[in-house]
Design a protein around this motif. Structure first.
Motif, PDB file in Angstrom:
ATOM      1  N   ASP A  70       5.006  10.977  17.635  1.00  0.00           N
ATOM      2  CA  ASP A  70       4.871  11.817  16.301  1.00  0.00           C
ATOM      3  C   ASP A  70       6.010  12.570  15.993  1.00  0.00           C
ATOM      4  O   ASP A  70       6.152  13.455  16.887  1.00  0.00           O
ATOM      5  CB  ASP A  70       3.601  12.761  16.521  1.00  0.00           C
ATOM      6  CG  ASP A  70       3.381  13.519  14.943  1.00  0.00           C
ATOM      7  OD1 ASP A  70       4.373  13.508  14.342  1.00  0.00           O
ATOM      8  OD2 ASP A  70       2.136  14.012  14.895  1.00  0.00           O
ATOM      9  N   GLY A  86       9.033   4.238   9.585  1.00  0.00           N
ATOM     10  CA  GLY A  86       8.391   3.389  10.383  1.00  0.00           C
ATOM     11  C   GLY A  86       7.602   3.888  11.505  1.00  0.00           C
ATOM     12  O   GLY A  86       7.490   5.213  11.472  1.00  0.00           O
ATOM     13  N   ILE A  87       7.155   3.083  12.427  1.00  0.00           N
ATOM     14  CA  ILE A  87       6.248   3.447  13.358  1.00  0.00           C
ATOM     15  C   ILE A  87       7.265   4.025  14.532  1.00  0.00           C
ATOM     16  O   ILE A  87       8.179   3.506  14.980  1.00  0.00           O
ATOM     17  CB  ILE A  87       5.177   2.483  14.046  1.00  0.00           C
ATOM     18  CG1 ILE A  87       4.250   2.083  13.063  1.00  0.00           C
ATOM     19  CG2 ILE A  87       4.730   3.095  15.503  1.00  0.00           C
ATOM     20  CD1 ILE A  87       3.312   0.874  13.610  1.00  0.00           C
ATOM     21  N   LYS A 141       0.848  -1.072  -0.035  1.00  0.00           N
ATOM     22  CA  LYS A 141      -0.051  -0.112   0.160  1.00  0.00           C
ATOM     23  C   LYS A 141       0.825   1.386  -0.110  1.00  0.00           C
ATOM     24  O   LYS A 141       1.771   1.237   0.952  1.00  0.00           O
ATOM     25  CB  LYS A 141      -1.012  -0.143   1.114  1.00  0.00           C
ATOM     26  CG  LYS A 141      -1.798   1.235   1.332  1.00  0.00           C
ATOM     27  CD  LYS A 141      -1.210   2.203   2.423  1.00  0.00           C
ATOM     28  CE  LYS A 141      -1.876   3.412   2.304  1.00  0.00           C
ATOM     29  NZ  LYS A 141      -1.533   4.351   3.335  1.00  0.00           N
ATOM     30  N   LYS A 183      -1.435   8.787  14.073  1.00  0.00           N
ATOM     31  CA  LYS A 183      -2.141   8.493  12.663  1.00  0.00           C
ATOM     32  C   LYS A 183      -1.304   7.827  11.590  1.00  0.00           C
ATOM     33  O   LYS A 183      -1.612   8.007  10.494  1.00  0.00           O
ATOM     34  CB  LYS A 183      -2.418  10.086  12.115  1.00  0.00           C
ATOM     35  CG  LYS A 183      -3.339  10.693  12.862  1.00  0.00           C
ATOM     36  CD  LYS A 183      -4.641  11.232  12.397  1.00  0.00           C
ATOM     37  CE  LYS A 183      -5.612  11.713  13.058  1.00  0.00           C
ATOM     38  NZ  LYS A 183      -5.423  12.926  13.988  1.00  0.00           N
ATOM     39  N   VAL A 184      -0.352   7.322  11.992  1.00  0.00           N
ATOM     40  CA  VAL A 184       0.586   6.531  11.194  1.00  0.00           C
ATOM     41  C   VAL A 184       0.009   5.419  10.249  1.00  0.00           C
ATOM     42  O   VAL A 184       0.161   4.955   9.196  1.00  0.00           O
ATOM     43  CB  VAL A 184       2.146   6.317  11.486  1.00  0.00           C
ATOM     44  CG1 VAL A 184       1.798   5.231  12.715  1.00  0.00           C
ATOM     45  CG2 VAL A 184       2.875   5.859  10.676  1.00  0.00           C
ATOM     46  N   TYR A 236       3.427   1.587   2.758  1.00  0.00           N
ATOM     47  CA  TYR A 236       4.559   2.543   2.443  1.00  0.00           C
ATOM     48  C   TYR A 236       4.154   3.862   2.729  1.00  0.00           C
ATOM     49  O   TYR A 236       3.093   4.217   2.273  1.00  0.00           O
ATOM     50  CB  TYR A 236       5.011   2.230   0.934  1.00  0.00           C
ATOM     51  CG  TYR A 236       5.793   1.211   0.663  1.00  0.00           C
ATOM     52  CD1 TYR A 236       7.228   1.147   0.967  1.00  0.00           C
ATOM     53  CD2 TYR A 236       5.367  -0.152   0.292  1.00  0.00           C
ATOM     54  CE1 TYR A 236       8.102   0.177   1.015  1.00  0.00           C
ATOM     55  CE2 TYR A 236       6.288  -1.190   0.001  1.00  0.00           C
ATOM     56  CZ  TYR A 236       7.458  -1.044   0.395  1.00  0.00           C
ATOM     57  OH  TYR A 236       8.428  -2.292   0.337  1.00  0.00           O
ATOM     58  N   ARG A 293       6.630  15.033  14.417  1.00  0.00           N
ATOM     59  CA  ARG A 293       6.354  16.327  14.173  1.00  0.00           C
ATOM     60  C   ARG A 293       6.353  17.320  15.678  1.00  0.00           C
ATOM     61  O   ARG A 293       6.509  18.345  15.735  1.00  0.00           O
ATOM     62  CB  ARG A 293       4.906  16.650  13.330  1.00  0.00           C
ATOM     63  CG  ARG A 293       4.929  16.320  12.252  1.00  0.00           C
ATOM     64  CD  ARG A 293       3.730  16.466  11.484  1.00  0.00           C
ATOM     65  NE  ARG A 293       3.070  15.145  11.855  1.00  0.00           N
ATOM     66  CZ  ARG A 293       1.841  14.850  11.511  1.00  0.00           C
ATOM     67  NH1 ARG A 293       1.462  15.477  10.139  1.00  0.00           N
ATOM     68  NH2 ARG A 293       1.075  13.920  11.982  1.00  0.00           N
ATOM     69  N   GLY A 344      -0.483   8.923   0.155  1.00  0.00           N
ATOM     70  CA  GLY A 344      -0.467   9.957  -0.680  1.00  0.00           C
ATOM     71  C   GLY A 344       0.873  10.505  -1.048  1.00  0.00           C
ATOM     72  O   GLY A 344       1.022  10.774  -2.294  1.00  0.00           O
ATOM     73  N   THR A 345       1.608  10.327  -0.145  1.00  0.00           N
ATOM     74  CA  THR A 345       3.144  11.099  -0.468  1.00  0.00           C
ATOM     75  C   THR A 345       3.944  10.248  -1.276  1.00  0.00           C
ATOM     76  O   THR A 345       4.875  10.612  -2.035  1.00  0.00           O
ATOM     77  CB  THR A 345       3.695  11.713   0.912  1.00  0.00           C
ATOM     78  OG1 THR A 345       3.711  10.423   1.853  1.00  0.00           O
ATOM     79  CG2 THR A 345       3.118  12.766   1.491  1.00  0.00           C
TER      80      THR A 345
HETATM   81  P1  ADP Z   1       0.236   8.262   4.287  1.00  0.00           P
HETATM   82  O1  ADP Z   1      -0.345   9.172   3.422  1.00  0.00           O
HETATM   83  O2  ADP Z   1       1.260   7.510   3.815  1.00  0.00           O
HETATM   84  O3  ADP Z   1      -0.928   7.180   4.686  1.00  0.00           O
HETATM   85  P2  ADP Z   1       0.031   9.376   6.947  1.00  0.00           P
HETATM   86  O4  ADP Z   1       0.279  10.820   6.850  1.00  0.00           O
HETATM   87  O5  ADP Z   1      -1.466   8.686   7.023  1.00  0.00           O
HETATM   88  O6  ADP Z   1       0.668   8.847   5.644  1.00  0.00           O
HETATM   89  O7  ADP Z   1       0.951   8.809   8.116  1.00  0.00           O
HETATM   90  C1  ADP Z   1       2.262   9.382   8.206  1.00  0.00           C
HETATM   91  C2  ADP Z   1       2.410  10.309   9.212  1.00  0.00           C
HETATM   92  O8  ADP Z   1       2.134   9.876  10.456  1.00  0.00           O
HETATM   93  C3  ADP Z   1       4.028  10.661   9.311  1.00  0.00           C
HETATM   94  O9  ADP Z   1       4.366  11.702   8.438  1.00  0.00           O
HETATM   95  C4  ADP Z   1       4.134  11.243  10.576  1.00  0.00           C
HETATM   96  O10 ADP Z   1       4.023  12.771  10.719  1.00  0.00           O
HETATM   97  C5  ADP Z   1       2.585  10.795  11.454  1.00  0.00           C
HETATM   98  N1  ADP Z   1       2.645  10.200  12.448  1.00  0.00           N
HETATM   99  C6  ADP Z   1       2.003  10.519  13.655  1.00  0.00           C
HETATM  100  N2  ADP Z   1       2.622   9.776  14.761  1.00  0.00           N
HETATM  101  C7  ADP Z   1       3.483   8.991  14.226  1.00  0.00           C
HETATM  102  C8  ADP Z   1       3.999   7.903  14.945  1.00  0.00           C
HETATM  103  N3  ADP Z   1       4.076   7.630  16.074  1.00  0.00           N
HETATM  104  N4  ADP Z   1       5.134   7.307  14.020  1.00  0.00           N
HETATM  105  C9  ADP Z   1       5.334   7.801  12.742  1.00  0.00           C
HETATM  106  N5  ADP Z   1       4.679   8.714  12.171  1.00  0.00           N
HETATM  107  C10 ADP Z   1       3.780   9.247  12.850  1.00  0.00           C
END
Ligand code: ADP
Ligand code: ASP
Ligand code: MG
Length: 406
Positions: A187, A182-183, A7, A214-215, A177, A189, A10-11
């Motif tokens: 977050d 990874g997780i 999978k 939200k990952v 992907y 950010r 979006g990015t």
């Molecule tokens: P995609 O469009 O690939 O599904 P998402 O925006 O849904 O991407 O998820 C990826 C984003 O989740 C990352 O860019 C990150 O900023 C955010 N994020 C929030 N919490 C976490 C976390 N615990 N680990 C990794 N990423 C996280």
């Protein structure tokens, strides 16, 4: 047949350059003997021309309260555009790629537009394509009702599509992907020195996702867990191994990173209000029942519930604050709504029966003068309600306190 579901968020499909990187991940899987099933999200994030948020804005520019059914029909366009372009990218590289909508891929849902549940996933068409050596490129985030109407699976729902297909196809592995390696323990950010977790259990990641990370979509984790299919969250932009999500038990991790950690990650949820209902002794005994029944009857889901003699406290999503306030007024109870709250949680399968976890939690917050409005805990998590303005400091201090920054 060894099946892999890959999978791309979006990015990971946002530009021709990035789609080439995605293509390489698919080619690599084929070289390793897998039959890939590709799932894509709408291209780009907020602001991009065909991103989900843009499509919502277009629909709402006609009417702010446009019906969910209509919203779903336009939201599905983002993934359709993306899957067509991705199929084209694969075809240009010599692969026999076939674009499928969620419905064509056999994903049948209920009629709960904008947050539909998958009722059934019939893999027949995809299996037939794989047997012919083709590469299905499926629109994530969408399904089809029994009446052939498009539905969407809730924001971030392409992960759910990937897991549903993986489960129906008995896939060997599901790869998610994205744009991070990874997780992470928090977050990135908010916490600059957040660490990538090399492995994590389904249960922990479900908690992290439900509590705001939200990952990955929590439903995606639940579906993969039911069939015990390993999920890997990794980056399209690097060769990092990513985070493996499996059924690891504390005792059989063989000395991996999971074995000794009390806390796995820190998460947060914003856009919350706290509701406090004051009761006096003269009130009828079923006052609590009346309050919660009123919330339920109005489709308002409640969290962080504390019931004391004289007071009921709970939280709701801020979008429901006005409705809740109106309904409580009708009940004639004295109440107060505290706006701009957030829930911050520490999650960890390893905190079960470990003494002192709560003490450390409170110490971290009080040292930083962060007011605690409410708390709740389970065997594997502690959550606290704070003011939204304290979220950054709360997440950072807990991350540090639980040794996740080292
Ligand atoms: P995609 O469009 O690939 O599904 P998402 O925006 O849904 O991407 O998820 C990826 C984003 O989740 C990352 O860019 C990150 O900023 C955010 N994020 C929030 N919490 C976490 C976390 N615990 N680990 C990794 N990423 C996280
Ligand atoms: N495009 C959808 C969203 O933005 C689904 C997803 O990205 O998983 O919510
Ligand atoms: Mg996502």
């Amino acid at each position: 047949m060894r099946i892999i579901v890959q999978k791309f968020g979006g990015t990971s499909v946002a530009s021709p350059e990035v789609r080439e990187l995605a293509l390489r991940k698919i080619e690599k899987a084929r070289d390793q003997g897998f039959n890939p099933v590709v799932v894509v999200s709408a291209m780009g994030r907020k602001g991009a021309p065909y991103a989900t948020d843009t499509l919502i804005d277009i629909a709402r520019s006609a009417y702010k309260n446009i019906a969910d059914r209509e919203l779903d029909q336009i939201m599905c366009c983002g993934e359709i555009i993306s899957a067509v372009i991705m199929a084209g990218t694969l075809q240009a590289a010599g692969m026999d790629a076939v674009m499928l909508t969620g419905g064509m891929a056999g994903i049948i849902t209920d009629e709960h537009f904008t947050d539909a549940r998958i009722l059934k996933c019939d893999p027949t068409k995809i299996i037939n394509l794989l047997k012919q050596g083709k590469v299905p490129v499926v629109c994530g985030f969408q399904g089809m009702t029994g009446e052939n109407e498009f539905t969407t699976l809730g924001r971030g729902g392409s992960d759910t599509s990937a897991s549903a297909l993986g489960a129906a196809l008995n896939a060997d592995i599901i790869e998610i992907y994205t744009d991070v390696d990874g997780i992470m323990t928090a977050d990135p950010r908010i916490v600059e020195n957040a660490k990538i977790l090399d492995c994590i259990s389904y249960g922990e990641v479900c908690q992290l996702a439900h509590q705001g990370a939200k990952v990955i979509h929590p439903r995606a984790v639940e579906i993969a867990m039911q069939k015990n299919i390993p999920l890997v969250v990794k980056s399209t932009f690097s060769e990092a191994p990513g985070t493996l999500i499996t059924n690891i038990a504390k005792e059989d991790t063989g000395g991996s990173a999971v074995i000794d950690r009390v806390a796995t990650g820190v998460t947060y949820l914003t856009n919350i209000v706290q509701v406090k209902v004051h009761l006096d002794n003269t009130m009828e005994t079923d006052a609590s029942f009346k309050v919660f029944k009123t919330m339920a009857d109005n489709g308002i889901s409640v969290d962080l519930i504390n019931i004391h003699p004289g007071e009921i406290m709970f939280t709701i999503n801020a979008d429901h604050a006005e409705k809740a306030s109106m309904k409580l007024k009708r009940l004639n109870y004295e109440f107060e709504i505290v706006e701009n709250c957030a829930k911050v949680s520490v999650v960890g399968g390893g905190m079960r029966e470990v003494p002192g976890v709560m003490a450390s939690f409170i110490e971290a917050l009080s040292r930083n003068k962060i007011a605690i409005l409410q708390t709740v805990d389970s065997h594997t998590s502690i959550s606290v309600l704070v003011l939204q303005s304290d979220v950054g400091a709360a997440v950072k201090s807990l991350h540090e306190k639980f040794g996740l920054s080292n």
